[in-house]
Write an enzyme that holds these catalytic residues in place. Structure first.
Site, PDB file in Angstrom:
ATOM      1  CB  SER B  87      -1.078   0.003   1.077  1.00 51.93           C
ATOM      2  OG  SER B  87      -2.012  -1.056   0.797  1.00 51.93           O
ATOM      3  CG  HIS B  92       1.147  15.416   3.625  1.00 52.66           C
ATOM      4  ND1 HIS B  92       1.583  15.335   2.319  1.00 52.66           N
ATOM      5  CD2 HIS B  92       0.182  14.473   3.744  1.00 52.66           C
ATOM      6  CE1 HIS B  92       0.896  14.412   1.680  1.00 52.66           C
ATOM      7  NE2 HIS B  92       0.031  13.866   2.522  1.00 52.66           N
ATOM      8  CB  CYS B 107      -2.875  -4.995   2.458  1.00 52.41           C
ATOM      9  SG  CYS B 107      -1.888  -5.023   0.957  1.00 52.41           S
TER      10      CYS B 107
END
Lengths: 143, 143
Positions: B87, B92, B107
């Site tokens: 994934s 940020h 996952c």
């Protein structure tokens, strides 16, 4: 989240309301988390379509695209991320379960993550959706 | 989330426990959402350091890297995403607020998102952290 629209436009009041949590507190980012179930296998296993969907969603939501990575899995499934100046959009799909997990993360007052959400949901046409919005980076802003 | 370790290793029982929600239900993905406050301005404004931190975190957590995008903002701040087969990881940063929003989404049974979390937190050294784990894609798995 309470959401109001003025003929499809976002009013300055709404943009402000999305970021101001309460007097003196604001959220730096808005993060929409989407669980999409009951999507068609063909859509979830089509990296070109998903790439176009997320790129168009970013543009419609007034985001500026920095780059993107899409990866197709064997035998099935797609992972894709679009990095935007306002943060990112991501999708991970499991065609075998008809399931896609989508994240739309924006900051600033000009991007509207719910426009991106609307565009993506129209393309994926899931039979059921669970969605929530998290406020990210709640900070003291004075006042 | 209850978490137990065997000398730093993850046992097969633990890996299974992370995915099985209850009898007949399992989660396809695990999504760790991190709010890191009180980080140093120098760390949050260093795209090379943040890139290395997320790449190393992915490797330590047993993820396979597909690609990465890091973008440095003017006058400050960094956005970065590492796309992995399991994934993605994203960061940020807002150096002006000492704040970083981090997401670790995995996952499968082999990647351990909490190892990536540990590595990132050691590098960022925030003064305070809020963290949660969401189970993504809860589906019926029989049983």
């Amino acid at each position: 989240m309470f959401k109001f629209n003025l003929g499809g436009l976002i009013s300055p009041v709404q943009m402000l309301a999305e970021r101001v949590i309460s007097r003196g507190l604001k959220a730096i980012g808005r993060h929409i988390i989407v669980e999409a179930f009951g999507c068609s296998r063909e859509v979830l296993d089509n990296p070109m379509l998903l790439r176009k969907t997320l790129m168009d969603a970013a543009r419609k939501a007034n985001m500026e695209i920095c780059g993107e990575i899409f990866h197709e899995f064997n035998p099935q499934g797609v992972t894709g991320v679009v990095v935007v100046k306002e943060s990112h959009l991501s999708i991970h799909t499991w065609p075998e379960f008809g399931y896609a997990s989508i994240d739309i993360f924006t900051c600033g007052s000009y991007a509207d993550p719910w426009k991106a959400y609307d565009h993506i949901i129209k393309a994926l046409r899931p039979k059921s959706v669970q969605v929530m919005e998290l406020k990210r980076g709640i900070i003291w802003s004075g006042g």
